[in-house]
Design a protein around this motif. Structure first.
Motif, PDB file in Angstrom:
ATOM      1  N   GLY A   1       0.757  -1.242   0.000  1.00 29.98           N
ATOM      2  CA  GLY A   1       0.000   0.000   0.000  1.00 29.98           C
ATOM      3  C   GLY A   1       0.784   1.286   0.000  1.00 29.98           C
ATOM      4  O   GLY A   1       0.205   2.353   0.219  1.00 29.98           O
ATOM      5  N   VAL A   2       2.079   1.235  -0.273  1.00 33.37           N
ATOM      6  CA  VAL A   2       2.896   2.444  -0.321  1.00 33.37           C
ATOM      7  C   VAL A   2       2.854   3.006  -1.744  1.00 33.37           C
ATOM      8  O   VAL A   2       3.003   2.268  -2.718  1.00 33.37           O
ATOM      9  CB  VAL A   2       4.352   2.148   0.083  1.00 33.37           C
ATOM     10  CG1 VAL A   2       5.196   3.415   0.016  1.00 33.37           C
ATOM     11  CG2 VAL A   2       4.403   1.541   1.479  1.00 33.37           C
TER      12      VAL A   2
ATOM     13  N   THR B   1       1.173  -7.983 -19.932  1.00 29.52           N
ATOM     14  CA  THR B   1       2.050  -9.026 -19.417  1.00 29.52           C
ATOM     15  C   THR B   1       3.293  -8.382 -18.835  1.00 29.52           C
ATOM     16  O   THR B   1       3.886  -7.496 -19.456  1.00 29.52           O
ATOM     17  CB  THR B   1       2.454 -10.005 -20.532  1.00 29.52           C
ATOM     18  OG1 THR B   1       1.284 -10.602 -21.089  1.00 29.52           O
ATOM     19  CG2 THR B   1       3.357 -11.103 -19.986  1.00 29.52           C
ATOM     20  N   GLY B   2       3.667  -8.814 -17.642  1.00 31.12           N
ATOM     21  CA  GLY B   2       4.873  -8.267 -17.034  1.00 31.12           C
ATOM     22  C   GLY B   2       4.887  -8.441 -15.542  1.00 31.12           C
ATOM     23  O   GLY B   2       4.263  -9.353 -14.985  1.00 31.12           O
ATOM     24  N   TRP B   3       5.624  -7.572 -14.887  1.00 32.32           N
ATOM     25  CA  TRP B   3       5.715  -7.540 -13.428  1.00 32.32           C
ATOM     26  C   TRP B   3       5.024  -6.270 -12.949  1.00 32.32           C
ATOM     27  O   TRP B   3       5.212  -5.197 -13.544  1.00 32.32           O
ATOM     28  CB  TRP B   3       7.175  -7.527 -12.985  1.00 32.32           C
ATOM     29  CG  TRP B   3       7.900  -8.833 -13.163  1.00 32.32           C
ATOM     30  CD1 TRP B   3       8.070  -9.818 -12.226  1.00 32.32           C
ATOM     31  CD2 TRP B   3       8.613  -9.266 -14.340  1.00 32.32           C
ATOM     32  NE1 TRP B   3       8.826 -10.850 -12.746  1.00 32.32           N
ATOM     33  CE2 TRP B   3       9.173 -10.541 -14.036  1.00 32.32           C
ATOM     34  CE3 TRP B   3       8.819  -8.717 -15.609  1.00 32.32           C
ATOM     35  CZ2 TRP B   3       9.923 -11.255 -14.962  1.00 32.32           C
ATOM     36  CZ3 TRP B   3       9.559  -9.444 -16.525  1.00 32.32           C
ATOM     37  CH2 TRP B   3      10.106 -10.689 -16.203  1.00 32.32           C
ATOM     38  N   PHE B   4       4.263  -6.371 -11.863  1.00 39.16           N
ATOM     39  CA  PHE B   4       3.414  -5.271 -11.438  1.00 39.16           C
ATOM     40  C   PHE B   4       3.709  -4.895  -9.986  1.00 39.16           C
ATOM     41  O   PHE B   4       3.926  -5.763  -9.134  1.00 39.16           O
ATOM     42  CB  PHE B   4       1.937  -5.655 -11.593  1.00 39.16           C
ATOM     43  CG  PHE B   4       1.572  -5.987 -13.018  1.00 39.16           C
ATOM     44  CD1 PHE B   4       1.121  -4.992 -13.878  1.00 39.16           C
ATOM     45  CD2 PHE B   4       1.715  -7.285 -13.509  1.00 39.16           C
ATOM     46  CE1 PHE B   4       0.805  -5.283 -15.195  1.00 39.16           C
ATOM     47  CE2 PHE B   4       1.412  -7.587 -14.829  1.00 39.16           C
ATOM     48  CZ  PHE B   4       0.956  -6.586 -15.671  1.00 39.16           C
ATOM     49  N   THR B   5       3.686  -3.583  -9.718  1.00 42.98           N
ATOM     50  CA  THR B   5       4.043  -3.095  -8.385  1.00 42.98           C
ATOM     51  C   THR B   5       3.176  -3.716  -7.293  1.00 42.98           C
ATOM     52  O   THR B   5       3.645  -3.906  -6.165  1.00 42.98           O
ATOM     53  CB  THR B   5       3.911  -1.567  -8.300  1.00 42.98           C
ATOM     54  OG1 THR B   5       2.562  -1.180  -8.615  1.00 42.98           O
ATOM     55  CG2 THR B   5       4.872  -0.881  -9.241  1.00 42.98           C
ATOM     56  N   THR B   6       1.929  -4.022  -7.615  1.00 40.03           N
ATOM     57  CA  THR B   6       1.022  -4.564  -6.598  1.00 40.03           C
ATOM     58  C   THR B   6       1.363  -5.989  -6.202  1.00 40.03           C
ATOM     59  O   THR B   6       0.741  -6.530  -5.279  1.00 40.03           O
ATOM     60  CB  THR B   6      -0.435  -4.483  -7.102  1.00 40.03           C
ATOM     61  OG1 THR B   6      -0.502  -4.941  -8.453  1.00 40.03           O
ATOM     62  CG2 THR B   6      -0.949  -3.057  -7.023  1.00 40.03           C
TER      63      THR B   6
END
Length: 367
Positions: A74-75, A111-116
């Motif tokens: 949650g930052v 498609t990829g990497w996600f901050t969440t």
């Protein structure tokens, strides 16, 4: 009246005067256009890094833009989008290989990497890289030098720069993909309000909050100003045929074009002070990238009581209208063309603009 140079280089008393001049919502009271650093000086340094923000401030930006997305815990961090594949070295970290996945964001599969999917501590192990390495190859020399910044780190940095330079520096954060993040259980608006209330700088500095969605702007309307009375809200606008994300799947889905009419702009004025259209919604381009006849959007917005801060002026030939490109190739920098593009829109009454190169933007504003 002070000139821009006098206002930008004055004492603390001069800072107060500039602050007062830049806080009016009515277009008639904002005669000096504002220069916004789009993700920092992203034409010269990798976007949303301390280097990009520092260069933008050095080159005279009035406002610094941090795009905000949440981490798993949650930052709020400064990334243009939750998908960090193109802007970090996450693909080089085998410990995170299993987190690569497909995610639907506002109706589009990515498609990829996600901050969440990462805690802040995990994101801090990554390093930023240039998003457009073939266009801005000179920026790749900074790949791996900088980490992912939190919103609070951006605030502290801008506050320190303002104090060191003796001039006010605004913040123009964008709360990204609100509906998407709410579906994942995040409340970015509440986090945002908590952060700006906790910092003296964001309670007093020029502050303009952006979103491509209407629901969160209505939620923030009045609440941001209760923390920072001079704050403004900006409704960002995509292309005219593009759907407004928070209306997707509703009984009455809307496009951004629906808000660019006289009546639509009046509705926007109920919860926002500024619109942020793309440059091509002010002067459209044909299939070859050449300028067509301008629209009346700036004048229509002014009649509705809205300021207009457009995006994004970029100095490379490939981003310029065909009439202003030179023969040096698509990826070549063309400052003269960029200055001419900015000046044409300023002559149309533009109140402010986002640029990837604030130094060029400042040159365009000189008489």
């Amino acid at each position: 009246m002070l000139t821009r140079r006098q206002a930008m280089t004055g004492t603390m008393m001069g800072m107060g005067l500039l602050l007062a001049r830049n806080t009016h919502a009515a277009p008639a009271l904002a005669p000096v256009p504002l220069l916004m650093a789009h993700r920092g000086a992203s034409a010269l340094r990798p976007e949303h890094t301390l280097a990009a923000y520092a260069r933008a401030i050095m080159d005279g930006a009035d406002y610094i833009e941090p795009d905000l997305v949440p981490t798993r815990d949650g930052v709020l961090v400064a990334r243009h989008e939750s998908n960090i594949t193109a802007t970090t070295d996450v693909a080089a970290h085998p410990e995170f290989a299993s987190r690569r996945r497909v995610l639907s964001i506002d109706g589009t599969e990515e498609t990829g990497w996600f901050t969440t999917d990462f805690t802040l501590a995990e994101l801090k192990t990554l390093r930023a890289k240039e998003r457009l390495p073939t266009v801005r190859a000179h920026n790749t020399r900074y790949d791996g030098h900088f980490d992912i910044l939190t919103f609070e780190e951006v605030i502290d940095f801008v506050a320190a720069e303002a104090a060191a330079r003796g001039r006010v520096i605004g913040l123009i954060p964008e709360i990204k993909n609100s509906t998407h993040f709410h579906k994942l259980g995040h409340t970015p608006e509440e986090t945002f309000l908590h952060v700006i209330a906790a910092h003296e700088y964001t309670r007093t500095c020029p502050l303009e909050v952006q979103s491509f969605e209407t629901t969160n702007l209505r939620l923030l309307h009045g609440r941001v100003q209760a923390i920072n009375p001079q704050a403004r809200l900006m409704f960002l606008m995509g292309e005219r045929t593009q759907s407004v994300p928070d209306t997707l799947g509703s009984a009455h889905p809307l496009t951004f074009g629906d808000f660019m009419t006289a009546e639509g702009l009046k509705r926007v004025r109920e919860y926002a002070d500024v619109i942020g259209p793309s440059n091509t919604d002010i002067i459209p381009r044909d299939a070859a990238g050449a300028w067509r006849e301008p629209t009346t959007l700036i004048d229509d917005a002014h009649r509705a009581g809205l300021l207009v801060h457009s995006y994004t002026f970029r100095p490379e030939n490939r981003f310029l209208p065909a009439q202003l490109r030179d023969a040096r190739g698509d990826d070549a920098r063309n400052p003269e063309g960029s200055i001419a593009e900015i000046r044409r829109m300023l002559d149309m009454g533009l109140d402010g603009f986002f640029t990837d190169d604030p130094g060029i933007g400042r040159m365009a504003m000189r008489n």
